[in-house]
Design a protein around this motif. Sequence first.
Motif, PDB file in Angstrom:
ATOM      1  N   ARG A  15      46.557  25.386  45.777  1.00  0.00           N
ATOM      2  CA  ARG A  15      45.344  26.188  45.973  1.00  0.00           C
ATOM      3  C   ARG A  15      45.154  27.152  44.810  1.00  0.00           C
ATOM      4  O   ARG A  15      44.051  27.293  44.277  1.00  0.00           O
ATOM      5  CB  ARG A  15      45.417  26.965  47.288  1.00  0.00           C
ATOM      6  N   ALA A  16      46.221  27.795  44.384  1.00  0.00           N
ATOM      7  CA  ALA A  16      46.128  28.744  43.270  1.00  0.00           C
ATOM      8  C   ALA A  16      45.773  28.027  41.971  1.00  0.00           C
ATOM      9  O   ALA A  16      44.986  28.552  41.172  1.00  0.00           O
ATOM     10  CB  ALA A  16      47.440  29.512  43.127  1.00  0.00           C
ATOM     11  N   ALA A  48      50.217  30.985  41.365  1.00  0.00           N
ATOM     12  CA  ALA A  48      50.735  29.612  41.399  1.00  0.00           C
ATOM     13  C   ALA A  48      52.188  29.570  40.934  1.00  0.00           C
ATOM     14  O   ALA A  48      53.015  28.865  41.525  1.00  0.00           O
ATOM     15  CB  ALA A  48      49.876  28.704  40.532  1.00  0.00           C
ATOM     16  N   ALA A  49      52.485  30.325  39.899  1.00  0.00           N
ATOM     17  CA  ALA A  49      53.844  30.331  39.365  1.00  0.00           C
ATOM     18  C   ALA A  49      54.845  30.896  40.371  1.00  0.00           C
ATOM     19  O   ALA A  49      56.005  30.470  40.407  1.00  0.00           O
ATOM     20  CB  ALA A  49      53.894  31.132  38.069  1.00  0.00           C
ATOM     21  N   ARG A  97      40.738  36.856  36.584  1.00  0.00           N
ATOM     22  CA  ARG A  97      40.942  36.177  37.866  1.00  0.00           C
ATOM     23  C   ARG A  97      41.735  34.879  37.662  1.00  0.00           C
ATOM     24  O   ARG A  97      42.584  34.536  38.478  1.00  0.00           O
ATOM     25  CB  ARG A  97      39.596  35.884  38.537  1.00  0.00           C
ATOM     26  N   ALA A  98      41.449  34.154  36.592  1.00  0.00           N
ATOM     27  CA  ALA A  98      42.186  32.919  36.303  1.00  0.00           C
ATOM     28  C   ALA A  98      43.656  33.226  36.053  1.00  0.00           C
ATOM     29  O   ALA A  98      44.538  32.503  36.551  1.00  0.00           O
ATOM     30  CB  ALA A  98      41.570  32.205  35.100  1.00  0.00           C
ATOM     31  N   GLU A  99      43.921  34.275  35.300  1.00  0.00           N
ATOM     32  CA  GLU A  99      45.312  34.666  35.031  1.00  0.00           C
ATOM     33  C   GLU A  99      46.016  35.074  36.317  1.00  0.00           C
ATOM     34  O   GLU A  99      47.192  34.744  36.521  1.00  0.00           O
ATOM     35  CB  GLU A  99      45.353  35.805  34.006  1.00  0.00           C
ATOM     36  N   ALA A 140      38.987  26.645  38.526  1.00  0.00           N
ATOM     37  CA  ALA A 140      37.594  27.020  38.795  1.00  0.00           C
ATOM     38  C   ALA A 140      37.202  28.278  38.029  1.00  0.00           C
ATOM     39  O   ALA A 140      36.120  28.333  37.428  1.00  0.00           O
ATOM     40  CB  ALA A 140      37.392  27.229  40.292  1.00  0.00           C
ATOM     41  N   TRP A 141      38.075  29.294  38.028  1.00  0.00           N
ATOM     42  CA  TRP A 141      37.776  30.531  37.298  1.00  0.00           C
ATOM     43  C   TRP A 141      37.649  30.258  35.800  1.00  0.00           C
ATOM     44  O   TRP A 141      36.759  30.785  35.136  1.00  0.00           O
ATOM     45  CB  TRP A 141      38.852  31.587  37.550  1.00  0.00           C
ATOM     46  N   ARG A 142      38.531  29.427  35.264  1.00  0.00           N
ATOM     47  CA  ARG A 142      38.459  29.103  33.830  1.00  0.00           C
ATOM     48  C   ARG A 142      37.195  28.312  33.501  1.00  0.00           C
ATOM     49  O   ARG A 142      36.575  28.529  32.459  1.00  0.00           O
ATOM     50  CB  ARG A 142      39.700  28.342  33.383  1.00  0.00           C
TER      51      ARG A 142
END
Length: 67
Positions: A30-31, A19-20, A11-13, A37-39
């Motif tokens: 936001r991304a 974001a990219a 999910r973090a990836e 948060a996921w990390r």
Amino acid sequence: MALSYEFLVERAEQAAKEAAGALLDNVRDRALRSEKAWRAMADQLREVAEGRERTRLERLSAALDTV
């Protein structure tokens, strides 16, 4: 449903990729917050698992010392 470390990292990836590719600043921000948060959840889950394993090994070692 229990979350796995792998799921959280995926999910973090996914959030990092979003974001990219974001064209708007607010979407990118936001991304990036989501990725952070996921990390953090993945790191916390890993730390808990490592602590449990350490405790298990300490108890096993203590039990073997008494034999």
